[in-house]
Scaffold this motif. Structure first.
Motif, PDB file in Angstrom:
ATOM      1  N   GLU A 103     -33.663  61.593 -35.212  1.00  0.00           N
ATOM      2  CA  GLU A 103     -34.766  62.547 -35.146  1.00  0.00           C
ATOM      3  C   GLU A 103     -35.024  62.963 -33.699  1.00  0.00           C
ATOM      4  O   GLU A 103     -35.011  62.142 -32.791  1.00  0.00           O
ATOM      5  CB  GLU A 103     -36.039  61.918 -35.719  1.00  0.00           C
ATOM      6  CG  GLU A 103     -35.945  61.567 -37.192  1.00  0.00           C
ATOM      7  CD  GLU A 103     -37.231  60.958 -37.716  1.00  0.00           C
ATOM      8  OE1 GLU A 103     -38.213  60.883 -36.933  1.00  0.00           O
ATOM      9  OE2 GLU A 103     -37.263  60.562 -38.893  1.00  0.00           O
ATOM     10  N   GLY A 124     -40.913  63.530 -31.623  1.00  0.00           N
ATOM     11  CA  GLY A 124     -42.121  64.248 -31.987  1.00  0.00           C
ATOM     12  C   GLY A 124     -41.974  65.242 -33.112  1.00  0.00           C
ATOM     13  O   GLY A 124     -42.868  66.070 -33.323  1.00  0.00           O
ATOM     14  N   THR A 125     -40.861  65.204 -33.870  1.00  0.00           N
ATOM     15  CA  THR A 125     -40.639  66.200 -34.912  1.00  0.00           C
ATOM     16  C   THR A 125     -40.835  65.665 -36.321  1.00  0.00           C
ATOM     17  O   THR A 125     -40.698  66.423 -37.288  1.00  0.00           O
ATOM     18  CB  THR A 125     -39.218  66.785 -34.804  1.00  0.00           C
ATOM     19  OG1 THR A 125     -38.262  65.744 -35.075  1.00  0.00           O
ATOM     20  CG2 THR A 125     -38.966  67.375 -33.434  1.00  0.00           C
ATOM     21  N   ASN A 126     -41.091  64.372 -36.464  1.00  0.00           N
ATOM     22  CA  ASN A 126     -41.309  63.766 -37.782  1.00  0.00           C
ATOM     23  C   ASN A 126     -40.133  64.024 -38.723  1.00  0.00           C
ATOM     24  O   ASN A 126     -40.305  64.173 -39.934  1.00  0.00           O
ATOM     25  CB  ASN A 126     -42.613  64.288 -38.408  1.00  0.00           C
ATOM     26  CG  ASN A 126     -43.107  63.413 -39.544  1.00  0.00           C
ATOM     27  OD1 ASN A 126     -42.864  62.209 -39.559  1.00  0.00           O
ATOM     28  ND2 ASN A 126     -43.799  64.019 -40.502  1.00  0.00           N
ATOM     29  N   GLY A 127     -38.951  64.102 -38.147  1.00  0.00           N
ATOM     30  CA  GLY A 127     -37.741  64.213 -38.954  1.00  0.00           C
ATOM     31  C   GLY A 127     -37.357  65.595 -39.410  1.00  0.00           C
ATOM     32  O   GLY A 127     -36.320  65.762 -40.065  1.00  0.00           O
ATOM     33  N   VAL A 128     -38.127  66.623 -39.078  1.00  0.00           N
ATOM     34  CA  VAL A 128     -37.760  67.970 -39.539  1.00  0.00           C
ATOM     35  C   VAL A 128     -36.637  68.570 -38.697  1.00  0.00           C
ATOM     36  O   VAL A 128     -36.036  69.571 -39.079  1.00  0.00           O
ATOM     37  CB  VAL A 128     -38.971  68.927 -39.551  1.00  0.00           C
ATOM     38  CG1 VAL A 128     -40.035  68.421 -40.505  1.00  0.00           C
ATOM     39  CG2 VAL A 128     -39.541  69.125 -38.162  1.00  0.00           C
ATOM     40  N   GLY A 172     -38.690  73.750 -40.207  1.00  0.00           N
ATOM     41  CA  GLY A 172     -38.405  73.129 -38.921  1.00  0.00           C
ATOM     42  C   GLY A 172     -37.918  74.149 -37.918  1.00  0.00           C
ATOM     43  O   GLY A 172     -37.377  75.198 -38.280  1.00  0.00           O
TER      44      GLY A 172
END
Length: 296
Positions: free
Chosen positions: A165, A168-172, A199
């Protein structure tokens, strides 16, 4: 998992020739609809194989790599696929099956298989199945380092590489890195970048790396220099150094692309980019935790 590849064939006489292909001073977009039978090439040393050559070094544009999509018919392939002894390669299989031999080692590649082949390696590639095979092939002339050997060959699969990841993108927004980004023996990376729907790259990246981006799945709006373009499966984007870029994933499925970039070397100071004598890399100041690098 599905992986896009040029469609081939030929549009009908009723189709509108006005398209979305673009060639600018800093980028090009070659849509999948342009990758038809009449723009293929046949390669010396290869049999029962055709190639869409999507990128090649061009003075004043992207200068470091060539990128192909090759379609290998049953019984096709090559015992001498690479004419340049200094060239390294990445192969990524989109569909079908093919047998790769590197030195004495044999590998049966399937959709999603990735192979890194170092310069000066002896390798062959043959389709021993009864169906065609489609392969993405990236070539770059290796920039040698005095006193150091190039990386070893590597064969793996999309399913074996966990996505990392972006911070800071929470996996998107995540990247599958097929080789260690901190291994300075590598002077190129070919990764798979994935954006979940919605995303985005939240700023216009502007950097020294050149790119080839082949869309494997999904759709997005992509910023190239000052233009927003809509891209989807099978479209190819070709970016010179310092071309601003960003994207927003659209649709209801992940947006994934195969990304090439040149890395880990000093820019040449010679006019025209003529290589200067390489110097050994004595060491590097690397963080204890590699995850602090937000590497595509």
């Amino acid at each position: 998992m599905s992986y896009a590849f040029p469609p081939g064939g030929l549009p009908t006489q009723q189709d509108n020739p006005e398209g979305t292909a673009v060639f600018r001073e800093s980028y090009a977009v070659i849509p999948a609809i342009c990758m038809r039978d009449i723009v293929t090439s046949f390669l010396p040393g290869w049999v029962q194989t055709r190639a869409w050559i999507l990128a090649r070094p061009m003075t004043g544009f992207a200068e470091t790599f060539a990128q192909y999509a090759i379609e290998v018919a049953p019984g096709g392939g090559s015992s001498e696929p690479e004419p340049d002894k200094d060239a390294q390669a990445v192969l990524f299989v989109a569909f079908g099956e093919v047998r790769l031999k590197i030195g004495r080692d044999n590998y049966d590649l399937v959709p999603g298989s990735y192979a890194y082949i170092p310069p000066a390696a002896v390798w062959t590639l043959w389709n021993v199945s009864e169906k065609p095979c489609g392969i993405h092939w990236i070539r770059k002339r290796y920039t040698w380092l005095d006193g150091q050997q190039p990386p070893d060959s590597k064969v793996t699969h999309d399913s074996e590489i966990p996505p990392v990841e972006m911070p800071g993108t929470n996996g998107v927004w995540a990247t599958q890195r097929f080789v260690d980004p901190l291994d300075l023996r590598h002077d190129m990376h070919a990764n798979i970048v994935t954006f979940q729907p919605g995303g985005r790259i939240p700023f216009a990246e502007t950097h020294v790396m050149e790119h080839g981006l082949y869309v494997l799945q999904g759709t997005a709006r992509y910023l190239l220099n000052t233009d927003w373009v809509d891209v989807g499966p099978g479209d190819f984007m070709w970016l010179r150094a310092f071309c601003p870029q960003a994207c927003i994933a659209t649709g209801d499925e992940p947006f994934r692309y195969l990304l090439y970039k040149d890395v880990n070397r000093h820019p040449s100071l010679a006019l025209g980019g003529v290589p200067v004598q390489n110097r050994s890399v004595r060491g590097a100041m690397l963080p204890r935790d590699p995850s602090v690098y937000a590497v595509e």
